[in-house]
Write an enzyme that holds these catalytic residues in place. Structure first.
Site, PDB file in Angstrom:
ATOM      1  N   ASP A   1      -4.776   4.704  83.859  1.00 31.40           N
ATOM      2  CA  ASP A   1      -3.916   5.801  84.321  1.00 31.40           C
ATOM      3  C   ASP A   1      -2.596   5.205  84.809  1.00 31.40           C
ATOM      4  O   ASP A   1      -2.505   3.997  85.056  1.00 31.40           O
ATOM      5  CB  ASP A   1      -4.605   6.594  85.448  1.00 31.40           C
ATOM      6  CG  ASP A   1      -4.093   8.039  85.519  1.00 31.40           C
ATOM      7  OD1 ASP A   1      -3.103   8.367  84.828  1.00 31.40           O
ATOM      8  OD2 ASP A   1      -4.680   8.844  86.270  1.00 31.40           O
ATOM      9  N   ASP A   2      -1.590   6.082  84.923  1.00 35.55           N
ATOM     10  CA  ASP A   2      -0.288   5.577  85.384  1.00 35.55           C
ATOM     11  C   ASP A   2      -0.324   5.186  86.858  1.00 35.55           C
ATOM     12  O   ASP A   2       0.273   4.199  87.260  1.00 35.55           O
ATOM     13  CB  ASP A   2       0.852   6.577  85.083  1.00 35.55           C
ATOM     14  CG  ASP A   2       0.557   7.997  85.554  1.00 35.55           C
ATOM     15  OD1 ASP A   2      -0.528   8.250  86.123  1.00 35.55           O
ATOM     16  OD2 ASP A   2       1.414   8.878  85.349  1.00 35.55           O
TER      17      ASP A   2
ATOM     18  N   ASP B   1      -2.972   7.994  93.609  1.00 34.80           N
ATOM     19  CA  ASP B   1      -2.274   8.446  94.819  1.00 34.80           C
ATOM     20  C   ASP B   1      -3.317   8.695  95.910  1.00 34.80           C
ATOM     21  O   ASP B   1      -3.691   7.787  96.648  1.00 34.80           O
ATOM     22  CB  ASP B   1      -1.464   9.709  94.465  1.00 34.80           C
ATOM     23  CG  ASP B   1      -0.601  10.207  95.604  1.00 34.80           C
ATOM     24  OD1 ASP B   1      -1.036  10.145  96.766  1.00 34.80           O
ATOM     25  OD2 ASP B   1       0.524  10.676  95.365  1.00 34.80           O
TER      26      ASP B   1
HETATM   27  O1  LIG Z   1      -4.809   9.967  92.938  1.00 31.95           O
HETATM   28  P1  LIG Z   1      -4.468  11.413  92.758  1.00 31.95           P
HETATM   29  O2  LIG Z   1      -3.952  12.046  94.038  1.00 31.95           O
HETATM   30  O3  LIG Z   1      -5.570  12.219  92.148  1.00 31.95           O
HETATM   31  O4  LIG Z   1      -3.200  11.498  91.796  1.00 31.95           O
HETATM   32  C1  LIG Z   1      -3.045  10.693  90.650  1.00 31.95           C
HETATM   33  C2  LIG Z   1      -2.973  11.525  89.413  1.00 31.95           C
HETATM   34  O5  LIG Z   1      -1.851  12.425  89.511  1.00 31.95           O
HETATM   35  C3  LIG Z   1      -1.059  12.344  88.343  1.00 31.95           C
HETATM   36  O6  LIG Z   1      -1.563  13.179  87.311  1.00 31.95           O
HETATM   37  P2  LIG Z   1      -1.278  14.752  87.256  1.00 31.95           P
HETATM   38  O7  LIG Z   1      -2.447  15.488  87.843  1.00 31.95           O
HETATM   39  O8  LIG Z   1       0.054  15.010  87.885  1.00 31.95           O
HETATM   40  O9  LIG Z   1      -1.258  15.131  85.743  1.00 31.95           O
HETATM   41  P3  LIG Z   1      -0.480  14.482  84.512  1.00 31.95           P
HETATM   42  O10 LIG Z   1      -1.025  13.094  84.361  1.00 31.95           O
HETATM   43  O11 LIG Z   1      -0.833  15.381  83.391  1.00 31.95           O
HETATM   44  O12 LIG Z   1       0.986  14.476  84.839  1.00 31.95           O
HETATM   45  C4  LIG Z   1      -1.224  10.897  87.897  1.00 31.95           C
HETATM   46  O13 LIG Z   1      -0.956  10.762  86.507  1.00 31.95           O
HETATM   47  C5  LIG Z   1      -2.677  10.610  88.219  1.00 31.95           C
HETATM   48  O14 LIG Z   1      -3.521  10.962  87.131  1.00 31.95           O
HETATM   49  N1  LIG Z   2       5.070  11.548  89.025  1.00 30.19           N
HETATM   50  C1  LIG Z   2       4.175  11.411  90.020  1.00 30.19           C
HETATM   51  N2  LIG Z   2       3.022  12.097  89.955  1.00 30.19           N
HETATM   52  C2  LIG Z   2       2.165  11.922  90.986  1.00 30.19           C
HETATM   53  N3  LIG Z   2       0.956  12.488  91.189  1.00 30.19           N
HETATM   54  C3  LIG Z   2       0.496  12.007  92.364  1.00 30.19           C
HETATM   55  N4  LIG Z   2       1.367  11.154  92.924  1.00 30.19           N
HETATM   56  C4  LIG Z   2       2.425  11.080  92.077  1.00 30.19           C
HETATM   57  C5  LIG Z   2       3.656  10.356  92.117  1.00 30.19           C
HETATM   58  O1  LIG Z   2       3.980   9.580  93.032  1.00 30.19           O
HETATM   59  N5  LIG Z   2       4.488  10.567  91.050  1.00 30.19           N
HETATM   60 MG   LIG Z   3      -2.420  12.078  85.588  1.00 29.52          MG
END
Ligand SMILES: O=P(O)(O)OC[C@H]1O[C@H](OP(=O)(O)OP(=O)(O)O)[C@H](O)[C@@H]1O
Ligand SMILES: Nc1nc2[nH]cnc2c(=O)[nH]1
Ligand SMILES: [Mg+2]
Length: 176
Positions: free
Chosen positions: A110-111, A114
């Site tokens: 994952d990217d 958080d």
């Molecule tokens: O540790 P956490 O608080 O759960 O947050 C982390 C997740 O939040 C973001 O995804 P998002 O739900 O924004 O969806 P996306 O990847 O489709 O942008 C990010 O890419 C992680 O997958």
């Molecule tokens: N783009 C982005 N998405 C998130 N989702 C949870 N934390 C983050 C953050 O720091 N950046």
């Molecule tokens: Mg995500």
């Protein structure tokens, strides 16, 4: 919201501190992540947590020479507001088999982590998989096996696919 209540802050507003990442920087950080993962593998398949995990998963899989890539599709943040986690698509039967049912030999990418809620859910699906993210905030960090850069919990990371170049006012005019 009741009259007089303070407006609810989004996760991004609560985080406050912006951390913009360029494509170049992101690519470099993904390569650095792969150097570390190369010591841990080999992996039978990469599991990308969509959508943010798709970009690092492609780069990592390319560098590691892994051609089997699966997705687990989870929605939690609507732009910057965190809601209930929703699994929109689970891990495929084929990838599950490659991981012996527990995820052994699989690499979850994952990217970022958080709060760790998303990572925790996927770890429960694949307890023996290796979990890698490019960035980690302190609350989610214990869930991750390998990551590259830790940022403070009050940081909001802006990814290159979510941003565009725009005018930035000079510092003396109050720019952050
Ligand atoms: O540790 P956490 O608080 O759960 O947050 C982390 C997740 O939040 C973001 O995804 P998002 O739900 O924004 O969806 P996306 O990847 O489709 O942008 C990010 O890419 C992680 O997958
Ligand atoms: N783009 C982005 N998405 C998130 N989702 C949870 N934390 C983050 C953050 O720091 N950046
Ligand atoms: Mg995500």
């Amino acid at each position: 919201m009741m009259a007089g209540d303070a407006p609810e802050l989004s996760a991004q507003e609560r985080a406050g501190r912006p951390f913009p990442v360029s494509w170049d920087q992101f690519h470099r950080d993904c390569r650095a992540l792969t150097w570390r993962l190369n010591e841990v593998g080999p992996f039978h398949a990469v599991i990308a947590i969509t959508r943010g995990g798709l970009v690092p998963a492609a780069i990592v899989a390319r560098e590691l020479g892994v051609r089997v890539i699966d997705t687990v599709c989870i929605a939690s943040y609507d732009h910057d507001k965190q809601g209930e986690l929703q699994v929109l698509k689970g891990i495929s039967e084929q990838a599950m088999k490659l991981g012996g049912g527990t995820g052994k030999g699989l690499l979850i990418v994952d990217d970022l982590v958080d709060t760790g809620k998303t990572g925790k859910l996927v770890r429960e699906m694949l307890p023996d998989a290796h979990f890698a993210t490019v960035y980690a905030k302190p609350k989610g960090r214990p869930l991750v096996d390998t990551f590259i850069t830790e940022v403070s919990q009050d940081t909001w990371i802006f990814f290159p696919w979510d941003t565009a170049l725009s005018y930035h006012p000079p510092l003396r005019d109050g720019a952050a």
